[in-house]
Write a protein that holds these residues in place. Structure first.
Motif, mmCIF file in Angstrom:
data_model
loop_
_atom_site.group_PDB
_atom_site.id
_atom_site.type_symbol
_atom_site.label_atom_id
_atom_site.label_comp_id
_atom_site.label_asym_id
_atom_site.label_seq_id
_atom_site.Cartn_x
_atom_site.Cartn_y
_atom_site.Cartn_z
ATOM 1 N N LEU A 40 0.837 -1.201 0.000
ATOM 2 C CA LEU A 40 0.000 0.000 0.000
ATOM 3 C C LEU A 40 0.878 1.260 0.000
ATOM 4 C CD1 LEU A 40 -2.746 1.487 0.303
ATOM 5 C CD2 LEU A 40 -2.514 1.216 2.777
ATOM 6 N N LEU A 41 1.906 1.272 0.841
ATOM 7 C CA LEU A 41 2.773 2.452 0.929
ATOM 8 C C LEU A 41 3.562 2.652 -0.357
ATOM 9 C CD1 LEU A 41 4.072 2.233 4.614
ATOM 10 C CD2 LEU A 41 2.238 3.656 3.673
ATOM 11 N N LEU A 42 4.082 1.572 -0.914
ATOM 12 C CA LEU A 42 4.867 1.694 -2.150
ATOM 13 C C LEU A 42 3.984 2.144 -3.318
ATOM 14 C CD1 LEU A 42 7.022 -1.529 -1.689
ATOM 15 C CD2 LEU A 42 7.912 0.825 -1.733
ATOM 16 N N LEU A 43 2.761 1.623 -3.365
ATOM 17 C CA LEU A 43 1.849 2.016 -4.447
ATOM 18 C C LEU A 43 1.421 3.469 -4.306
ATOM 19 C CD1 LEU A 43 -0.486 -1.139 -4.623
ATOM 20 C CD2 LEU A 43 1.430 -0.589 -6.121
ATOM 21 N N LEU A 44 1.387 3.919 -3.056
ATOM 22 C CA LEU A 44 0.958 5.282 -2.760
ATOM 23 C C LEU A 44 2.096 6.294 -2.946
ATOM 24 C CD1 LEU A 44 -1.661 6.593 -1.610
ATOM 25 C CD2 LEU A 44 -0.651 6.356 0.671
ATOM 26 N N ALA A 45 3.338 5.808 -2.939
ATOM 27 C CA ALA A 45 4.497 6.706 -2.922
ATOM 28 C C ALA A 45 4.533 7.723 -4.064
ATOM 29 C CB ALA A 45 5.793 5.899 -2.875
ATOM 30 N N PRO A 46 4.237 7.342 -5.326
ATOM 31 C CA PRO A 46 4.264 8.367 -6.385
ATOM 32 C C PRO A 46 3.203 9.443 -6.175
ATOM 33 C CG PRO A 46 4.347 6.165 -7.340
ATOM 34 C CD PRO A 46 4.011 5.999 -5.887
ATOM 35 N N THR A 47 2.031 9.057 -5.666
ATOM 36 C CA THR A 47 0.920 9.993 -5.533
ATOM 37 C C THR A 47 1.064 10.881 -4.297
ATOM 38 O OG1 THR A 47 -0.562 8.435 -6.604
ATOM 39 C CG2 THR A 47 -1.576 10.153 -5.272
ATOM 40 N N ALA A 48 1.336 10.263 -3.161
ATOM 41 C CA ALA A 48 1.446 10.995 -1.891
ATOM 42 C C ALA A 48 2.850 10.779 -1.332
ATOM 43 C CB ALA A 48 0.373 10.513 -0.924
ATOM 44 N N PRO A 49 3.854 11.420 -1.951
ATOM 45 C CA PRO A 49 5.241 11.095 -1.607
ATOM 46 C C PRO A 49 5.616 11.386 -0.156
ATOM 47 C CG PRO A 49 5.142 13.023 -3.046
ATOM 48 C CD PRO A 49 3.771 12.430 -3.011
ATOM 49 N N HIS A 50 5.013 12.441 0.427
ATOM 50 C CA HIS A 50 5.380 12.802 1.805
ATOM 51 C C HIS A 50 4.807 11.800 2.804
ATOM 52 C CE1 HIS A 50 4.915 16.500 -0.665
ATOM 53 N NE2 HIS A 50 6.039 16.891 -0.084
ATOM 54 N N LEU A 51 3.507 11.547 2.668
ATOM 55 C CA LEU A 51 2.825 10.622 3.571
ATOM 56 C C LEU A 51 3.465 9.237 3.504
ATOM 57 C CD1 LEU A 51 0.400 9.829 5.409
ATOM 58 C CD2 LEU A 51 -0.913 9.405 3.321
ATOM 59 N N ALA A 52 3.749 8.786 2.281
ATOM 60 C CA ALA A 52 4.333 7.455 2.111
ATOM 61 C C ALA A 52 5.710 7.392 2.784
ATOM 62 C CB ALA A 52 4.436 7.118 0.627
ATOM 63 N N GLU A 53 6.488 8.456 2.645
ATOM 64 C CA GLU A 53 7.825 8.470 3.250
ATOM 65 C C GLU A 53 7.735 8.413 4.774
ATOM 66 O OE1 GLU A 53 10.944 7.793 2.437
ATOM 67 O OE2 GLU A 53 11.760 9.673 1.649
ATOM 68 N N GLU A 54 6.814 9.201 5.331
ATOM 69 C CA GLU A 54 6.647 9.246 6.785
ATOM 70 C C GLU A 54 6.244 7.870 7.327
ATOM 71 O OE1 GLU A 54 7.258 11.738 8.798
ATOM 72 O OE2 GLU A 54 6.380 10.981 10.671
ATOM 73 N N LEU A 55 5.250 7.259 6.694
ATOM 74 C CA LEU A 55 4.758 5.975 7.190
ATOM 75 C C LEU A 55 5.786 4.863 6.959
ATOM 76 C CD1 LEU A 55 0.989 6.186 6.136
ATOM 77 C CD2 LEU A 55 1.953 6.343 8.453
ATOM 78 N N TRP A 56 6.534 4.984 5.891
ATOM 79 C CA TRP A 56 7.584 4.003 5.586
ATOM 80 C C TRP A 56 8.633 3.990 6.708
ATOM 81 C CZ3 TRP A 56 7.826 0.160 2.253
ATOM 82 C CH2 TRP A 56 9.055 -0.380 1.870
ATOM 83 N N THR A 57 9.007 5.191 7.131
ATOM 84 C CA THR A 57 10.005 5.300 8.199
ATOM 85 C C THR A 57 9.424 4.835 9.527
ATOM 86 O OG1 THR A 57 10.537 7.332 7.043
ATOM 87 C CG2 THR A 57 11.827 6.853 8.986
ATOM 88 N N ARG A 58 8.175 5.271 9.791
ATOM 89 C CA ARG A 58 7.551 4.909 11.065
ATOM 90 C C ARG A 58 7.300 3.411 11.198
ATOM 91 N NH1 ARG A 58 3.967 8.959 14.121
ATOM 92 N NH2 ARG A 58 4.803 10.962 13.463
ATOM 93 N N THR A 59 7.218 2.716 10.094
ATOM 94 C CA THR A 59 6.994 1.274 10.178
ATOM 95 C C THR A 59 8.311 0.514 10.111
ATOM 96 O OG1 THR A 59 6.499 1.287 7.814
ATOM 97 C CG2 THR A 59 4.625 1.290 9.309
ATOM 98 N N GLY A 60 9.403 1.251 10.373
ATOM 99 C CA GLY A 60 10.680 0.584 10.574
ATOM 100 C C GLY A 60 11.488 0.303 9.316
ATOM 101 N N HIS A 61 11.106 0.918 8.199
ATOM 102 C CA HIS A 61 11.875 0.699 6.973
ATOM 103 C C HIS A 61 12.956 1.749 6.836
ATOM 104 C CE1 HIS A 61 7.973 -1.236 6.140
ATOM 105 N NE2 HIS A 61 8.700 -2.110 5.468
#
Ligand SMILES: [Zn+2]
Ligand SMILES: [Zn+2]
Length: 826
Positions: free
Chosen positions: A720-741
């Motif tokens: 979900l985060l990777l698919l969302l990354a092009p569209t919502a780059p900021h939100l995806a980056e934040e959640l990616w980091t917060r989920t330990g990536h």
């Protein structure tokens, strides 16, 4: 257990933080030294008009999403941004507000840059180009000299479109609608001026060939129409002491000519005017000169014209026909003279009816027996009244007559184009000066390349005189001849800004290069542009000019490809209350307030959701709020999956449920990856967003029902985060980091799908009537009870069993059967 709610989604804070980090890390800086395949993704650069409105973002945000997607697919993506900075509005601002065009433009650029930064795009700002800066326009001038030396730039006196309001010359393309100025809407008139032209017509035939580029059919058709190729015959009509040459695509109708029409500005018109007709002819010519080309050829208009009192001889029939002048014949098309065949040409027919001229049928429609025509007959037929050609089918007659004309030396076959040479000079200050000097002794002398740039003087005065401020600027005009050193004068015209935008995509490859317009190695690495996006309104201007420019550079040995833009996509238009945005009517949406309120990610996602990108859509505040709510849901869904409550729920799951959850989750995840990828490839952003929303809803439901299996859930959330990354780059980056990536999600590869997992699972639905097997059908497992009932009742084989009966009830066993029970005795 006490539920601990995750902290709130705060887009403003997140977005600012990540943009700063990306910039500090040069995350989107691109290099040619890269093992990945290259992808040059270009959005048309904006004109420096001031603030960006939501229409600009509509051109840029989805394009950035596509560029980000290609980047995540493993391409080395160049996605640059710059500014189309010369042009009339800057000069008008100078006149009306007393600001120097340079100051006005650079202030606008500063503001636009800030707005563009808030978009969160992957622009590599180290490659920015600004066309009004000397290190750019130096090369625009250099290209001019190259074209001039190759005979592709020339000077000629020509009637030009003149806007009395803007006090400037307009290119044909800038005259719109009923012959009005594109900028101010004033009726355009004509003036004769010494002008500079580029010989785009040399490339007319090659520009018709779109076979090597993937462009929308609509744009290709617009270019074909604009170039307007027609094949026919140029043939001479006799006049006293000479001839008039006409061009026709209908040589088969030549025996039906009953008059000849000249353009009012045709050089023979004056010569052939009989003394007793002179007064009327001159009045008509004077009137016609005030009409714009568009008005003159518009079909709905009453045809006007004047008989000039002399005659021409049709060499094939020997007939003597009157010569007229009429404004619907343009000097700039064909030979400026036409043979009129009212029986077989709609326009000539109307003209003949108005002025009582004879109508002579030479192509007989089927079953014609000599009666008068009600209207022009323009279809093929059988030749009549055409001497030795009588009886031939007209298509064959066309060739036979062309052969005859050539054999007798009356004329020859010819191909003509509607395309005219590109008028490139403007009587304006705010453009690249044309690097030419006029010397009394040497004539026209090009400025030596080593003396470039010819700088715009800073001390020009801006007055609404209608002439270039450069003309009155002595420090600019007065120079010495590069050849003989004698006092000389500079050309005071500047270049059409469409020249600046005909090569900016080359400059992005090496904007800091100063020995040439571009570094050849770097240019070759990136060009041609793999994907270009922008508005369809540029079909016959920028998109045609840039193709011409590249072909000319190719012939000069400067580039080694034929077409600048391999693929093209045109976005639609954003409207408000069904109308185009318009500053003057106060109907403008600016992105800034929405970014401040809901975040850039919400604006980006909403613009993609608003409608199919090539069709545009209507801006609606409720719509963007819905999108913002969805992003909030994503935030909580993801973060709630990473707390103690979640771990407990998973641990409690029975083995059977875990297996089912795993299977379903993986299926939905892979199905979504497939949908989103295919939609992104084809710019179907709205359905891509819909797929992501469905995925979010599905995951929320699974979570509510506690149907989660650790590995499959993890895969679903990551996807979900990777698919969302092009569209919502900021939100995806934040959640990616917060989920330990590890940072950054934008350096990850786009997820791929397993075809087997993505496939819709099916089962055999058994259909019974009164408990007896009557039919079977394969259906997807996702079928609902209602769909299953409807399907069963609609089957031909089942209908037979239901005839005359009354249904008492329908039993549905999920994933197994539908049993239709009839009332006893019925
Ligand atoms: Zn105007
Ligand atoms: Zn000289």
């Amino acid at each position: 257990m006490v539920e601990k709610k995750a902290e709130k989604y705060n887009p403003q804070q997140i977005e600012r933080k990540w943009r700063a980090r990306w910039a500090a890390d040069h995350l989107y800086q691109v290099s040619e030294d890269d093992a990945r395949p290259k992808w040059y993704h270009l959005t048309m650069f904006p004109y420096t008009s001031g603030d960006l409105h939501i229409g600009h973002w509509y051109a840029m945000a989805p394009s950035d999403v596509h560029a980000r997607f290609k980047r995540m697919q493993g391409y080395n993506v160049l996605h640059p941004m710059g500014f189309d900075a010369f042009g009339l509005p800057a000069e008008n601002a100078a006149i009306s507000r007393g600001i120097h065009p340079f100051t006005w433009t650079m202030e606008n650029i500063e503001r636009m840059r800030e707005q563009l930064r808030s978009l969160g795009a992957i622009y590599d700002w180290s490659r920015e180009v600004v066309t009004c800066l000397p290190d750019y326009y130096k090369w625009t001038q250099w290209f001019f000299l190259k074209l001039y030396k190759a005979g592709l730039a020339y000077r000629a006196k020509a009637p030009v479109n003149w806007c009395p309001q803007c006090q400037t010359v307009l290119a044909n393309e800038q005259v719109v609608g009923e012959g009005v100025c594109e900028r101010c809407g004033t009726a355009v008139t004509k003036r004769d001026l010494e002008q500079w032209f580029f010989k785009i017509t040399n490339y007319a035939e090659e520009l018709l060939d779109h076979s090597h580029i993937e462009w929308p059919e609509r744009i290709k058709a617009m270019q074909r129409n604009w170039i307007g190729k027609s094949e026919g015959v140029e043939v001479a009509f006799g006049i006293e002491g000479g001839e008039i040459r006409v061009f026709t695509t209908r040589a088969d109708t030549i025996f039906g000519v009953t008059f000849v029409v000249l353009a009012p500005e045709h050089p023979l018109a004056d010569k052939l005017t009989a003394p007793e007709r002179r007064g009327e002819v001159e009045r008509y010519v004077e009137w016609a000169r005030r009409q714009s080309e568009m008005e003159r050829v518009s079909t709905g208009r009453e045809k006007g014209g004047v008989f000039i009192g002399s005659y021409a001889i049709n060499k094939l029939s020997g007939e003597r026909v009157p010569i007229w002048i009429a404004d619907y014949v343009l000097m700039t098309y064909g030979t400026g003279a036409v043979m009129a065949v009212p029986a077989h040409d709609t326009r000539d027919f109307e003209f003949a009816k108005i002025f009582g001229l004879p109508i002579k049928v030479v192509i007989a429609p089927q079953g014609w027996s000599g009666e008068d025509l009600e209207e022009a007959y323009v279809e093929p037929g059988t030749m009549v009244n055409s001497a030795q050609f009588d009886g031939l089918p007209s298509e064959q007659g066309m060739e036979a007559i062309a052969d005859f004309i050539e054999a007798r030396g009356y004329g020859e076959r010819k191909t003509t184009y509607r395309l005219r040479d590109w008028l490139i000079s403007r009587q304006r200050y705010w453009g690249a000066p044309i690097p030419i000097v006029y010397c009394d002794k040497c004539g026209l002398v090009p400025v030596p390349e080593e003396d470039l740039p010819v700088l715009l003087p800073e001390d020009a005065e801006f007055r609404p005189t209608g002439e270039s401020p450069l003309k009155y600027c002595e420090s600019f005009v007065k120079t010495s001849c590069p050849k003989c050193g004698a006092p000389a004068q500079r050309e005071t015209d500047t270049m059409d800004t469409f020249i600046c935008s005909s090569w900016y995509f080359l400059r992005y490859t090496s904007p800091d290069h100063d020995g040439a317009p571009f570094d050849v190695g770097r240019m070759r690495y990136w060009l041609p542009v793999d994907q270009y996006t922008g508005g369809a309104e540029h079909a016959t201007m920028h998109l045609l000019y840039a193709r011409f420019f590249v072909k000319a550079l190719r012939d000069l040995g400067l580039v080694d490809f034929d077409e600048p833009f391999a693929r093209l996509f045109n976005q639609g238009v954003i409207v408000i209350e069904r109308q185009k945005m318009s500053k003057s009517r106060g109907r403008v949406i600016t992105p800034d307030e929405y970014v401040a309120d809901l975040g850039a990610d919400a604006v980006r996602a909403y613009l993609m959701f608003i409608g199919p990108w090539d069709q545009g859509g209507e801006w609606d505040d409720r719509g963007i709020k819905g999108i913002a709510r969805w992003l909030h849901r994503v935030w909580h869904l993801v973060l709630d999956s990473y707390n103690a409550e979640f771990s407990e729920a998973i641990a409690e799951l029975a083995e059977g449920d875990a297996n089912r959850a795993k299977k379903e989750l993986r299926h939905f995840t892979h199905k979504t990856i497939k949908r989103v990828t295919e939609d992104l490839e084809r710019f179907r952003f709205n359905t891509m967003i819909a797929a992501l929303m469905e995925f979010t809803n599905y995951l929320s439901k699974m979570r509510e029902e506690n149907l989660m299996e650790r590995a499959a859930w993890q895969e679903a959330i990551d996807s979900l985060l990777l698919l969302l990354a092009p569209t919502a780059p900021h939100l995806a980056e934040e959640l990616w980091t917060r989920t330990g990536h590890p940072y950054s999600i934008h350096n990850q590869l786009f997820p791929t799908w397993d075809e087997e997992l993505a496939a819709e699972e099916e089962f055999t639905l058994v259909i019974q009537v009164n408990g007896r097997l009557r039919d079977r059908v394969r259906v997807p497992v996702s079928i609902t009870e209602e769909e299953a009932r409807e399907l069963a009742l609609g089957r031909e084989r089942i209908k037979r069993y239901l005839e005359g009966g009354e249904i008492a009830g329908i039993i549905y066993v999920p994933r197994r059967l539908v049993n239709i029970v009839l009332k006893p005795g019925s």
